[in-house]
Design an enzyme around this catalytic site. Structure first.
Site, mmCIF file in Angstrom:
data_model
loop_
_atom_site.group_PDB
_atom_site.id
_atom_site.type_symbol
_atom_site.label_atom_id
_atom_site.label_comp_id
_atom_site.label_asym_id
_atom_site.label_seq_id
_atom_site.Cartn_x
_atom_site.Cartn_y
_atom_site.Cartn_z
ATOM 1 N N HIS A 159 42.205 41.468 23.961
ATOM 2 C CA HIS A 159 41.084 40.784 24.636
ATOM 3 C C HIS A 159 41.559 39.513 25.344
ATOM 4 O O HIS A 159 40.780 38.588 25.543
ATOM 5 C CB HIS A 159 39.949 40.428 23.653
ATOM 6 C CG HIS A 159 39.585 41.534 22.723
ATOM 7 N ND1 HIS A 159 38.591 42.442 22.990
ATOM 8 C CD2 HIS A 159 40.116 41.914 21.525
ATOM 9 C CE1 HIS A 159 38.499 43.319 21.997
ATOM 10 N NE2 HIS A 159 39.423 43.023 21.093
ATOM 11 N N SER A 286 52.428 28.444 50.454
ATOM 12 C CA SER A 286 51.146 28.340 51.156
ATOM 13 C C SER A 286 51.371 27.603 52.467
ATOM 14 O O SER A 286 52.192 26.692 52.551
ATOM 15 C CB SER A 286 50.155 27.571 50.282
ATOM 16 O OG SER A 286 49.142 26.994 51.079
ATOM 17 N N LYS A 292 52.558 25.029 46.424
ATOM 18 C CA LYS A 292 52.253 26.372 45.921
ATOM 19 C C LYS A 292 53.460 27.296 45.876
ATOM 20 O O LYS A 292 54.315 27.287 46.751
ATOM 21 C CB LYS A 292 51.191 27.018 46.813
ATOM 22 C CG LYS A 292 49.842 26.350 46.695
ATOM 23 C CD LYS A 292 49.070 26.831 45.504
ATOM 24 C CE LYS A 292 48.322 28.095 45.880
ATOM 25 N NZ LYS A 292 47.691 28.700 44.725
ATOM 26 N N GLU A 299 50.926 40.571 43.237
ATOM 27 C CA GLU A 299 49.563 40.869 43.691
ATOM 28 C C GLU A 299 49.564 42.112 44.568
ATOM 29 O O GLU A 299 48.670 42.956 44.494
ATOM 30 C CB GLU A 299 48.989 39.659 44.437
ATOM 31 C CG GLU A 299 48.771 38.471 43.493
ATOM 32 C CD GLU A 299 48.691 37.140 44.230
ATOM 33 O OE1 GLU A 299 48.122 37.099 45.333
ATOM 34 O OE2 GLU A 299 49.224 36.144 43.706
#
Ligand code: ARG
Length: 468
Positions: A159, A286, A292, A299
């Site tokens: 979980h 970024s 970043k 992804e």
């Protein structure tokens, strides 16, 4: 005077197909990648025709040499593909006709229906071998990471809440299990592809004295003992698209796996977790925020997994309502499997690169894994060892956790007299349970994260992978 019609099937036609129809029905823009398989299939078919005296040896040799020359032209990018010839099969046959008069006999006892089925059977055998290779690379990387991270512990999660500690090695080896099952699935697809459809012709075989076994042997559609393996029903041979579904499904399941790995890596490389540092080579910055470092590669792996599922879905929908046997809808079956192959390969390569280049933040892992609550279950087992019924023990340790939280103390620093309040069977040695090394050593059954087990698994996989 008959107008010029489509050269290969135009006999009964007086008009050419509309330009729009040509553009609409062509598949050469994508099925040209079948050329190596088509040439192999045609060479074997020619050999078989010669074997049964439907071609002379000279004709066979001329055809085979011509096909080799065409494949060379294709490989060099010099071949002129013609959209009006629809597909790879007719482009190659027409080109051969310009070089070799006997080309007019090549299609004897054959249809594009068993031809494309044969091409695709060969394609799937090769595609599965390619994926297996890349999977072996990934498996090797994971096993070596596991070996390097035998002594680093992290919390295991259910979980997404901290549950019980495991070694990082155990975590890598979990992925090994997943990808090894994928490898098995691709091996199965390759086994299923290992049957020769040639001789099924359009759908009902042929009256000609074809030697199906000969062609199958020529193409390597043989079992371990070298015996030819043939499709057993001519209707099924040209209608069947199970391989497409199986292959795309195997890719989709593999995608599900690398998507889940990607999610772990994304999460673990956040500042919040900080267990891992992803390699710069597979991250991006970024355009606005200078600090970043984004895990775009991971992804994209999650995104590509969706695409792989889409490919499988396209094929299921494509096939499910088709009457026996061949229907032109089936021409749409190739793009999804080509895409599935290409994307699966590049995804597995990227994942391998990322895992190879990932570094572990040992201190952060150690801090997280030394949370004593992770071993609350071991304390339950300790009480069970002292003959306390499990439910009672579970309840008692739950109380202990609540006591510790109330006192604002780590679970293992609760004073002994307070701890005893939770259960009278809690002995003076209860805090020994919280030693993580001991906790791991107490888990030495097959499949558990005990250090001996981990070493055993690493050795088993290493041996297995070396065999390949
Ligand atoms: N390009 C076709 C396909 O992939 C080859 C088979 C054509 N067969 C036919 N009967 N029109 O489906």
């Amino acid at each position: 005077m008959v107008k010029k019609t489509q050269a290969t099937w135009g006999g009964r036609f007086t008009e050419k197909p509309a330009d729009l129809m040509i553009r609409f029905s062509e598949s050469i823009s994508f099925d040209r990648r079948l050329a190596p398989f088509d040439v192999r299939g045609s060479k074997a078919h020619a050999a078989m025709l010669c074997h049964v005296d439907l071609l002379t040896t000279r004709e066979r040799n001329a055809i085979q040499r011509g096909l080799d020359a065409i494949l060379k032209e294709i490989e060099k990018g010099e071949f002129k593909w013609d959209e009006s010839l629809e597909d790879v099969h007719m482009n190659i046959e027409q080109a051969l006709g310009k070089k070799v008069p006997a080309a007019a006999k090549l299609h004897t006892g054959r249809s594009r229906n068993d031809q494309v089925a044969t091409d695709m059977h060969l394609f799937f055998k090769s595609a599965c071998a390619d994926i297996e290779n890349v999977l072996n690379g990934l498996l090797t990387t994971l096993v070596e990471k596991a070996d390097a991270h035998r002594d680093i512990f992290v919390p295991g999660y259910t979980h997404l809440q901290r549950a019980q500690p495991v070694s990082l090695a155990h975590h890598w080896l979990a992925y090994v299990e997943m990808f090894a099952r994928d490898r098995g699935r691709f091996q199965t697809v390759a086994d299923h592809a290992n049957f020769c459809p040639l001789g099924a012709a359009a759908l009902a075989g042929s009256t000609l004295p074809l030697d199906r076994e000969f062609a199958a042997r020529e193409l390597g559609f043989v079992d371990r003992k070298g015996r030819p393996q043939l499709t057993r029903n001519s209707l099924d041979a040209v209608a069947d698209r199970d391989l497409f579904l199986e292959f795309a499904t195997a890719c989709a399941i593999c995608g599900t796996h690398f998507s889940r790995v990607a999610e772990d890596l994304i999460l673990w490389s956040t500042v919040e977790f900080d267990f891992l540092e992803l390699p710069e080579a597979f991250t991006t910055g970024s355009s606005l925020m200078p600090q970043k470092k984004n895990s775009d590669s991971m992804e994209l792996l999650r995104g590509k997994a969706a695409r792989l599922q889409g490919n499988a879905q396209t094929l299921f929908t494509l096939i499910k309502g088709l009457p026996m046997t061949y229907n032109r809808d089936m021409q749409e079956d190739k793009r999804p499997v080509f895409d599935a192959l290409d994307q699966t390969i590049i995804c597995l390569q990227v994942l391998t690169g990322v895992i190879e280049g990932t570094t572990v933040n040992v201190a952060a892992c150690k801090t997280a894994a030394s949370d004593p609550q992770l071993l609350a279950t071991d304390l339950v087992d300790y009480l069970v060892g002292r003959k306390v019924p499990f439910r009672e023990a579970h309840h008692a340790v739950g109380k202990l956790v609540a006591l510790a939280e109330k006192a604002g103390l780590p679970l293992d620093e609760l004073p002994h007299d307070l701890a005893r309040k939770a259960h009278p069977k809690i002995g003076t040695d209860w805090q020994k349970v919280f030693d993580i090394e001991t906790a791991m050593k107490n888990r030495e059954k097959t499949g558990m994260p005990g250090p001996k087990q981990i070493r055993k698994e690493i050795n088993r996989w290493r041996k297995q992978l070396a065999k390949k």
